[in-house]
Design a protein around this motif. Structure first.
Motif, short mmCIF file in Angstrom:
data_model
loop_
_atom_site.label_atom_id
_atom_site.label_comp_id
_atom_site.label_asym_id
_atom_site.label_seq_id
_atom_site.Cartn_x
_atom_site.Cartn_y
_atom_site.Cartn_z
N ARG A 269 49.85 39.57 30.26
CA ARG A 269 49.75 38.12 30.08
C ARG A 269 48.72 37.74 29.01
N LYS B 6 48.36 46.15 33.13
CA LYS B 6 48.80 46.28 31.74
C LYS B 6 48.18 45.21 30.86
N HIS C 230 46.30 35.60 37.40
CA HIS C 230 47.27 36.63 37.81
C HIS C 230 46.64 37.54 38.87
N ARG D 118 47.64 48.74 41.77
CA ARG D 118 47.11 49.34 40.55
C ARG D 118 46.52 50.73 40.87
#
Ligand code: GRG
Length: 313
Positions: A61, A58, A90, A109
């Motif tokens: 961050r 997404k 991340h 993912r």
């Protein structure tokens, strides 16, 4: 480079726009060609790093970094570079978290995890290289001309991701599964919250703080955005626990229903599903409330706090 238009308030549009720009930046950073000062880059390693970092996620961050930066008047280009650094970190954590010695996952993912697509040793090295690259990007003067600001960004990311943050939280998580010695009973609510604040919350809060620091936020703004980031991080993690129970692998792009199997301490276990949803919504409202001093310029961050609670993947 084109930047994120600051007039758009629609969260989906802005999230998607940031994701495109971050993808472009990451593609450049993860090229096969060596960067200035490097000797060369092993093609298998760069391919594994790209597998772990490109084409998915997404990009929440970096979005938080860019938007907190814009709120504090930092140029979007700086927020994007710093956001790319946070995303690299991340992605390293996801690559290592999926390893057989950690969560042992095959899917991330919606694709094979890095150790499945390559091999375990390559996945460890790809994670290591994503982690170190994150700090190089932050320390580079293209991120901010002032060395003291860059040092503050590096410190912020290191604290959030290291022994007293994400990595420490992961250690508590493994211990809570009974990996090192037998555990007696469920973790108390306060310990679950502390573990989650470290493992997931710290990096989300740092994403916000880094954006604020890029814009030279004063102590009051840093404190308010700190409250926002911590509440948003806690919201995000409870939502993750709820999705682990209510969602499926196709929707999440990763295995679900793993927490109870592994005996993980989650707030769904401690509070029940309905109680966890109430707590998620309370924390999301707390994040929104922390922004009360910022006016409508902070609407997109308010929407992000609601998104963290209501997300479906
Ligand atoms: C192995 C050092 C080390 C740390 C692992 C972050 C982490 C610590 C583990 C990830 C496992 C996990 C499911 C954590 C819960 C919340 C979380 C970080 C979810 C993944 O983040 P998203 O939803 O993922 O932002 P995308 O793919 O959208 O980037």
């Amino acid at each position: 480079m084109s930047s994120v238009p600051s007039g758009i308030h629609d969260l989906d549009t802005r999230l998607a726009r940031t994701a495109v720009l971050i993808e472009r930046l990451l593609e450049n950073l993860l090229a096969d060609e060596p960067a200035e000062g490097e000797v060369t880059r092993p093609a298998r390693l760069t391919a594994a790093m790209r597998h772990g970092a490109l084409g998915g996620g997404k990009r929440l961050r970096p979005f938080l970094t860019v938007e907190a930066g814009l709120l504090c008047n930092a140029p979007a280009e700086r927020g994007l570079r710093a956001g790319a650094a946070v995303e690299l970190l991340h992605c390293y954590s996801l690559v290592h978290d999926d390893l057989p010695a950690m969560d042992d996952d095959d899917l991330r993912r919606g694709r094979p995890t890095v150790h499945k697509a390559f091999d375990e040793a390559t996945a460890i090295l790809a994670g290591d290289a994503l982690l170190t690259l994150a700090f190089e990007v932050l320390a580079n003067e293209a991120t901010h001309p002032d060395g003291a600001v860059r040092a503050a960004l590096v410190t912020c990311l290191a604290r959030a991701s290291g022994v007293g943050g994400m990595v420490g939280g992961q250690m508590f998580d493994l211990a809570a599964e009974g990996r090192f010695e037998a555990v007696r009973g469920a973790l108390p609510d306060a310990e679950i919250r502390r573990l989650q604040a470290m493992k997931t919350g710290a990096l989300l809060a740092a994403s916000v703080e880094i954006g604020a620091r890029l814009g030279g936020a004063d102590a009051a703004a840093l404190a308010a955005l700190g409250r926002y980031g911590r509440a948003l991080g806690a919201t995000f993690q409870i939502a993750d626990d709820i999705l682990d129970v209510e969602s499926d692998a196709a929707q999440m792009g990763k295995a679900t229903a793993k927490d109870a199997d592994k005996g993980k301490g989650t707030l769904v276990g401690a509070l029940g599903l309905a109680g966890a949803k109430r707590e998620r919504d309370r924390l999301s409202a707390e994040a929104v409330e922390a922004l009360s001093g910022f006016g409508e310029k902070a609407d997109v961050l308010r929407a992000a706090a609601r998104f963290a609670a209501e997300r479906k993947s």
